[in-house]
Design a protein around this motif. Structure first.
Motif, PDB file in Angstrom:
ATOM      1  N   TRP A   1      27.747  66.579  27.864  1.00 11.64           N
ATOM      2  CA  TRP A   1      27.159  66.125  26.599  1.00 11.64           C
ATOM      3  C   TRP A   1      26.198  64.960  26.840  1.00 11.64           C
ATOM      4  O   TRP A   1      25.121  64.895  26.246  1.00 11.64           O
ATOM      5  CB  TRP A   1      28.260  65.716  25.626  1.00 11.64           C
TER       6      TRP A   1
ATOM      7  N   GLN B   1      23.716  72.648  22.479  1.00 16.51           N
ATOM      8  CA  GLN B   1      25.033  72.127  22.840  1.00 16.51           C
ATOM      9  C   GLN B   1      25.981  73.258  23.222  1.00 16.51           C
ATOM     10  O   GLN B   1      25.896  74.364  22.679  1.00 16.51           O
ATOM     11  CB  GLN B   1      25.614  71.330  21.677  1.00 16.51           C
TER      12      GLN B   1
ATOM     13  N   ASP C   1      33.357  68.110  30.012  1.00 14.90           N
ATOM     14  CA  ASP C   1      33.480  66.733  30.505  1.00 14.90           C
ATOM     15  C   ASP C   1      34.534  66.726  31.612  1.00 14.90           C
ATOM     16  O   ASP C   1      35.675  67.140  31.402  1.00 14.90           O
ATOM     17  CB  ASP C   1      33.892  65.790  29.377  1.00 14.90           C
TER      18      ASP C   1
ATOM     19  N   VAL D   1      37.648  67.075  26.652  1.00 15.33           N
ATOM     20  CA  VAL D   1      36.421  67.541  26.007  1.00 15.33           C
ATOM     21  C   VAL D   1      35.801  68.646  26.845  1.00 15.33           C
ATOM     22  O   VAL D   1      35.658  68.502  28.066  1.00 15.33           O
ATOM     23  CB  VAL D   1      35.416  66.383  25.818  1.00 15.33           C
TER      24      VAL D   1
ATOM     25  N   ARG E   1      36.789  59.758  20.985  1.00 13.85           N
ATOM     26  CA  ARG E   1      37.789  59.838  22.059  1.00 13.85           C
ATOM     27  C   ARG E   1      38.575  58.540  22.204  1.00 13.85           C
ATOM     28  O   ARG E   1      39.812  58.551  22.302  1.00 13.85           O
ATOM     29  CB  ARG E   1      37.102  60.188  23.374  1.00 13.85           C
TER      30      ARG E   1
ATOM     31  N   ASN F   1      29.834  64.410  32.524  1.00 17.68           N
ATOM     32  CA  ASN F   1      30.005  64.735  31.115  1.00 17.68           C
ATOM     33  C   ASN F   1      28.744  65.468  30.661  1.00 17.68           C
ATOM     34  O   ASN F   1      27.672  64.872  30.554  1.00 17.68           O
ATOM     35  CB  ASN F   1      30.209  63.452  30.296  1.00 17.68           C
TER      36      ASN F   1
ATOM     37  N   ASP G   1      38.982  68.963  22.574  1.00 17.78           N
ATOM     38  CA  ASP G   1      37.835  68.909  21.660  1.00 17.78           C
ATOM     39  C   ASP G   1      36.689  69.727  22.260  1.00 17.78           C
ATOM     40  O   ASP G   1      36.046  69.297  23.216  1.00 17.78           O
ATOM     41  CB  ASP G   1      37.418  67.444  21.464  1.00 17.78           C
TER      42      ASP G   1
ATOM     43  N   GLN H   1      32.982  68.052  20.767  1.00 19.76           N
ATOM     44  CA  GLN H   1      32.748  66.608  20.810  1.00 19.76           C
ATOM     45  C   GLN H   1      32.728  66.049  19.381  1.00 19.76           C
ATOM     46  O   GLN H   1      31.828  65.308  18.976  1.00 19.76           O
ATOM     47  CB  GLN H   1      31.443  66.254  21.536  1.00 19.76           C
TER      48      GLN H   1
ATOM     49  N   ASN I   1      33.364  71.654  14.137  1.00 17.55           N
ATOM     50  CA  ASN I   1      33.117  70.220  13.926  1.00 17.55           C
ATOM     51  C   ASN I   1      32.969  69.875  12.441  1.00 17.55           C
ATOM     52  O   ASN I   1      31.970  69.322  11.997  1.00 17.55           O
ATOM     53  CB  ASN I   1      31.895  69.754  14.721  1.00 17.55           C
TER      54      ASN I   1
END
Length: 429
Positions: A233, A249, A423, A420, A408, A231, A401, A404, A378
């Motif tokens: 993130w 990000q 991910d 995601v 979830r 993942n 998504d 994020q 977001n």
């Protein structure tokens, strides 16, 4: 000391700047070539969304410190805050800067200060603004003073950052820089960093280029993570605990009037030198196609026919909690999805008028019968959605998504399959 100020361009930067000066002791006249914009402002109606703008605009107009029209007037200070977009060939379109400079020239008098706020390629003051001021017959740096003081704010926090952020002040000479610093001290609490005009132009473009290159790195890491069981993130969060690491990000692309545009100014200067910058821009510009490819692979893996399949796109603004669609990757994603024969319908709670053909003002209309929903912005509104209420109206409960943005586990508990960006869990890539 109270100054008369004429600000050309009343958009996302020009209007907030104008009301700040008006509410801090100056007499301000705002100019915009769009008669609708002028009419809105004159009647204290907003044509853009920004926290705190309405009350500040009301104060400025009610105090008679702020007037507007479609033509410039004589003033002590002229501020140019018009767009500087890129053309289809990724070169800078400086015609708005040129036109604004030409428009104020007949009103400029000895002792005046001209400030370019727009973010521009290096040497724009020297090669575009000053040539349009030459017909005044006034000597630059002696009779009239010229500088570049680029805005350094983000939508949604403009007024906070106008006050607190340091400013770069680039004068054509020391007196021009000093006069500009003195003016902005009316409301700026951050430090003034004085330099020459071309350096100031480069600094602003460098700042946004740094962010663009950083985001491109994050996007490459997201693509890699999706293939190795990680993942991204979480990996980025942990990496950023290092005291000298600050990875940005990932996302479905880069939008806005700065980060998606300014690096091209440097590429244009010398493509053979600006190779990393060029590659980063292309990497980020490639994320919409990557996102749509991810969507199609998810649908195909579920045995869903993608031809004319309804897909809800949630978010048209380029960042959360604003109404700004400039250079938004959502628009490119919609275009890429339509190329794949997907039936796209888009919804954004912050954009109150339908600016594109596939836009709706109803979240329920966007989601009803959709095989999937793709979150591209977001917004807090999306984070607060109740999946239990939405589960019954979609044809397939699939959420992708890219920011994020949602919980979830909460959505999975309501029966949704959640994917995601970056991910590897359930990744089709």
């Amino acid at each position: 000391m109270k100054k008369s100020i004429c600000i050309v361009g009343l958009g996302y930067i020009g209007l907030p700047t104008a009301v700040m000066f008006a509410n801090h002791g100056h007499q301000v006249h705002g100019v915009d070539v769009n008669e609708s914009v002028v009419d809105h402002i004159r009647n204290k109606r907003l044509h853009i969304e920004e926290n705190g703008l309405q009350e500040r605009l009301d104060q400025a107009i009610d105090s008679k410190a702020f007037t507007v029209s479609t033509t410039p007037v004589k003033a002590d200070v002229f501020i140019i805050a018009v767009p500087s977009p890129i053309k289809e060939d990724k070169t800078a379109n400086l015609e708005y800067i040129r036109s604004a400079s030409k428009a104020i020239a007949p009103f400029v008098e000895k002792g005046n200060l001209v400030i370019l706020e727009s973010t521009v390629p290096p040497r724009t003051v020297q090669d575009v603004v000053i040539p349009e001021l030459i017909p005044t017959g006034l000597e630059i740096g002696t009779d009239i003073f010229v500088s570049h003081s680029p805005e350094r704010v983000i939508p949604g926090r403009v007024f906070e950052e106008l006050v607190s952020n340091d400013r770069i002040i680039g004068g054509v000479n020391e007196e021009s820089a000093r006069m500009t610093s003195d003016l902005y001290r009316s409301f700026v609490k951050g430090q003034m960093h004085e330099t020459d005009d071309t350096t100031a132009e480069l600094v602003k473009v460098m700042e946004n280029t740094y962010r663009d290159v950083n985001i491109a790195l994050a996007n490459e890491l997201a693509k890699l993570s999706a293939t190795i069981g990680v993942n991204v993130w979480e990996a980025i969060r942990l990496a950023n605990f290092h005291p000298r690491v600050n990875i940005h990000q990932p996302g479905p692309g880069v939008g806005g009037h700065c980060i998606a545009v300014d690096p091209w100014f440097l590429v244009e200067l010398n493509p053979e030198i600006a190779k990393i910058i060029n590659l980063s821009r292309n990497t980020n510009d490639g994320m919409p196609a990557y996102t749509v490819d991810m969507l199609c692979k998810i649908l195909e893996a579920k045995g869903i026919d993608t031809y004319d399949a309804k897909v809800a796109v949630l978010g048209l603004a380029f960042k959360g909690n604003i109404d700004d669609m400039r250079e938004s990757p959502s628009l490119n994603i919609i275009e890429e999805a339509q190329k794949k024969s997907l039936n796209v319908i888009a919804y954004d709670p912050h954009i109150k008028t339908n600016n594109i053909e596939v836009q709706t003002q109803s979240l329920e209309e966007a989601l009803t019968g959709a095989v999937a929903a793709v979150i591209l912005t977001n917004h807090d509104d999306f984070k607060q959605l109740d999946p239990e209420k939405l589960a019954g109206i979609m044809q397939h409960k699939i959420i992708i998504d890219t920011k994020q943005a949602i919980d979830r586990e909460k959505w999975q508990a309501a029966g949704f399959e959640v994917y995601v960006l970056g991910d590897s869990k359930n990744s089709p890539l």
